[in-house]
Design a protein around this motif. Structure first.
Motif, mmCIF file in Angstrom:
data_model
loop_
_atom_site.group_PDB
_atom_site.id
_atom_site.type_symbol
_atom_site.label_atom_id
_atom_site.label_comp_id
_atom_site.label_asym_id
_atom_site.label_seq_id
_atom_site.Cartn_x
_atom_site.Cartn_y
_atom_site.Cartn_z
ATOM 1 N N PHE A 285 0.856 -1.189 0.000
ATOM 2 C CA PHE A 285 0.000 0.000 0.000
ATOM 3 C C PHE A 285 0.887 1.232 0.000
ATOM 4 C CE2 PHE A 285 -2.731 3.330 1.272
ATOM 5 C CZ PHE A 285 -4.052 2.922 1.281
ATOM 6 N N GLY A 286 0.729 2.062 -1.017
ATOM 7 C CA GLY A 286 1.415 3.359 -1.027
ATOM 8 C C GLY A 286 2.880 3.312 -1.381
ATOM 9 N N ASP A 287 3.220 2.602 -2.434
ATOM 10 C CA ASP A 287 4.621 2.452 -2.838
ATOM 11 C C ASP A 287 5.329 3.780 -3.085
ATOM 12 O OD1 ASP A 287 4.938 -0.226 -2.611
ATOM 13 O OD2 ASP A 287 4.787 -0.670 -4.751
ATOM 14 N N CYS A 288 4.610 4.764 -3.606
ATOM 15 C CA CYS A 288 5.285 6.026 -3.965
ATOM 16 C C CYS A 288 5.268 7.047 -2.834
ATOM 17 C CB CYS A 288 4.688 6.617 -5.241
ATOM 18 S SG CYS A 288 3.097 7.437 -5.017
ATOM 19 N N GLY A 289 4.733 6.658 -1.703
ATOM 20 C CA GLY A 289 4.737 7.562 -0.559
ATOM 21 C C GLY A 289 3.817 8.763 -0.696
ATOM 22 N N GLY A 290 2.829 8.652 -1.545
ATOM 23 C CA GLY A 290 1.861 9.735 -1.685
ATOM 24 C C GLY A 290 2.175 10.729 -2.778
ATOM 25 N N ASN A 291 3.030 10.354 -3.711
ATOM 26 C CA ASN A 291 3.429 11.267 -4.786
ATOM 27 C C ASN A 291 2.602 11.119 -6.058
ATOM 28 O OD1 ASN A 291 5.604 12.732 -3.526
ATOM 29 N ND2 ASN A 291 6.680 10.772 -3.482
ATOM 30 N N LEU A 292 1.502 10.392 -5.972
ATOM 31 C CA LEU A 292 0.568 10.238 -7.096
ATOM 32 C C LEU A 292 1.195 9.623 -8.343
ATOM 33 C CD1 LEU A 292 -1.708 13.418 -6.977
ATOM 34 C CD2 LEU A 292 -2.391 11.035 -6.748
ATOM 35 N N VAL A 293 2.048 8.630 -8.145
ATOM 36 C CA VAL A 293 2.620 7.957 -9.308
ATOM 37 C C VAL A 293 2.453 6.437 -9.274
ATOM 38 C CG1 VAL A 293 4.284 9.775 -9.857
ATOM 39 C CG2 VAL A 293 4.952 7.929 -8.314
ATOM 40 N N CYS A 294 1.805 5.883 -8.247
ATOM 41 C CA CYS A 294 1.740 4.422 -8.198
ATOM 42 C C CYS A 294 0.313 3.854 -8.170
ATOM 43 C CB CYS A 294 2.516 3.895 -6.991
ATOM 44 S SG CYS A 294 1.716 4.179 -5.401
ATOM 45 N N ALA A 295 -0.600 4.531 -7.538
ATOM 46 C CA ALA A 295 -1.995 4.087 -7.372
ATOM 47 C C ALA A 295 -2.121 2.788 -6.582
ATOM 48 C CB ALA A 295 -2.715 3.976 -8.709
ATOM 49 N N THR A 296 -1.077 2.397 -5.882
ATOM 50 C CA THR A 296 -1.191 1.206 -5.030
ATOM 51 C C THR A 296 -2.017 1.499 -3.780
ATOM 52 O OG1 THR A 296 0.867 1.716 -3.883
ATOM 53 C CG2 THR A 296 1.010 0.247 -5.793
ATOM 54 N N CYS A 297 -2.422 2.725 -3.622
ATOM 55 C CA CYS A 297 -3.247 3.128 -2.472
ATOM 56 C C CYS A 297 -4.722 3.224 -2.862
ATOM 57 C CB CYS A 297 -2.769 4.466 -1.928
ATOM 58 S SG CYS A 297 -2.871 5.783 -3.156
ATOM 59 N N HIS A 298 -5.093 2.612 -3.972
ATOM 60 C CA HIS A 298 -6.476 2.662 -4.459
ATOM 61 C C HIS A 298 -7.408 2.037 -3.431
ATOM 62 C CE1 HIS A 298 -9.533 0.941 -7.588
ATOM 63 N NE2 HIS A 298 -10.022 1.995 -6.963
ATOM 64 N N ARG B 107 -11.048 6.098 -4.671
ATOM 65 C CA ARG B 107 -10.183 7.229 -4.345
ATOM 66 C C ARG B 107 -8.774 6.694 -4.123
ATOM 67 N NH1 ARG B 107 -12.566 12.059 -2.435
ATOM 68 N NH2 ARG B 107 -10.433 12.829 -2.762
ATOM 69 N N LEU B 108 -7.827 7.603 -4.026
ATOM 70 C CA LEU B 108 -6.465 7.233 -3.672
ATOM 71 C C LEU B 108 -6.235 7.576 -2.210
ATOM 72 C CD1 LEU B 108 -4.519 8.340 -6.854
ATOM 73 C CD2 LEU B 108 -5.294 6.043 -6.219
ATOM 74 N N GLY B 109 -5.903 6.557 -1.430
ATOM 75 C CA GLY B 109 -5.770 6.744 0.013
ATOM 76 C C GLY B 109 -4.758 7.797 0.410
ATOM 77 N N CYS B 110 -3.745 7.998 -0.421
ATOM 78 C CA CYS B 110 -2.730 8.993 -0.068
ATOM 79 C C CYS B 110 -3.279 10.411 -0.163
ATOM 80 C CB CYS B 110 -1.489 8.839 -0.935
ATOM 81 S SG CYS B 110 -1.727 9.208 -2.688
ATOM 82 N N GLN B 111 -4.397 10.578 -0.850
ATOM 83 C CA GLN B 111 -4.975 11.917 -1.024
ATOM 84 C C GLN B 111 -6.119 12.180 -0.065
ATOM 85 O OE1 GLN B 111 -3.367 14.012 -3.337
ATOM 86 N NE2 GLN B 111 -2.017 12.230 -3.116
HETATM 87 S S1 FES Z 1 0.730 6.316 -2.631
HETATM 88 FE FE1 FES Z 1 1.230 6.337 -4.719
HETATM 89 S S2 FES Z 1 -0.474 7.247 -5.649
HETATM 90 FE FE2 FES Z 1 -1.023 7.137 -3.558
#
Ligand code: FES
Length: 95
Positions: free
Chosen positions: A33-46, A76-80
């Motif tokens: 969950f959240g591979d990119c750390g919230g940078n909106l490039v992975c969508a693993t936080c769907h 939604r994206l959990g990081c957002q």
């Molecule tokens: S953590 Fe990568 S898009 Fe949300």
């Protein structure tokens, strides 16, 4: 509350923190969950939002969701997502 498959994780976070942080506290980060750390490039936080109040989606979040093969009306994206009160989200799993 974060659901994943048959498991339910109840996590307490302060208002204003993200679902990404909550997922990390639940141990889901180790599962992808959240591979990119919230940078909106992975969508693993769907996640699919089952309940809770969140700010409207911004265009860059929608653009990332549009890259996914399958979404839901409440995707939604959990990081957002910033937690403001009790919520229930279901993680769709890492892609
Ligand atoms: S953590 Fe990568 S898009 Fe949300």
């Amino acid at each position: 509350m974060i659901r994943y498959k048959q498991e339910t994780h109840e996590v307490q976070v302060s208002a204003g923190l993200s679902v990404l942080i909550a997922a990390s506290l639940a141990g889901l980060e180790e599962m992808g969950f959240g591979d990119c750390g919230g940078n909106l490039v992975c969508a693993t936080c769907h996640v699919r939002v089952n309940s809770g109040t969140f700010a409207p989606m911004k265009p860059d979040e929608q653009l990332m969701l549009d890259t996914l093969p399958r979404t839901h009306p409440n995707s939604r994206l959990g990081c957002q997502l910033r937690v403001s009160d009790d919520c229930d989200v279901e993680w769709m799993g890492a892609r």
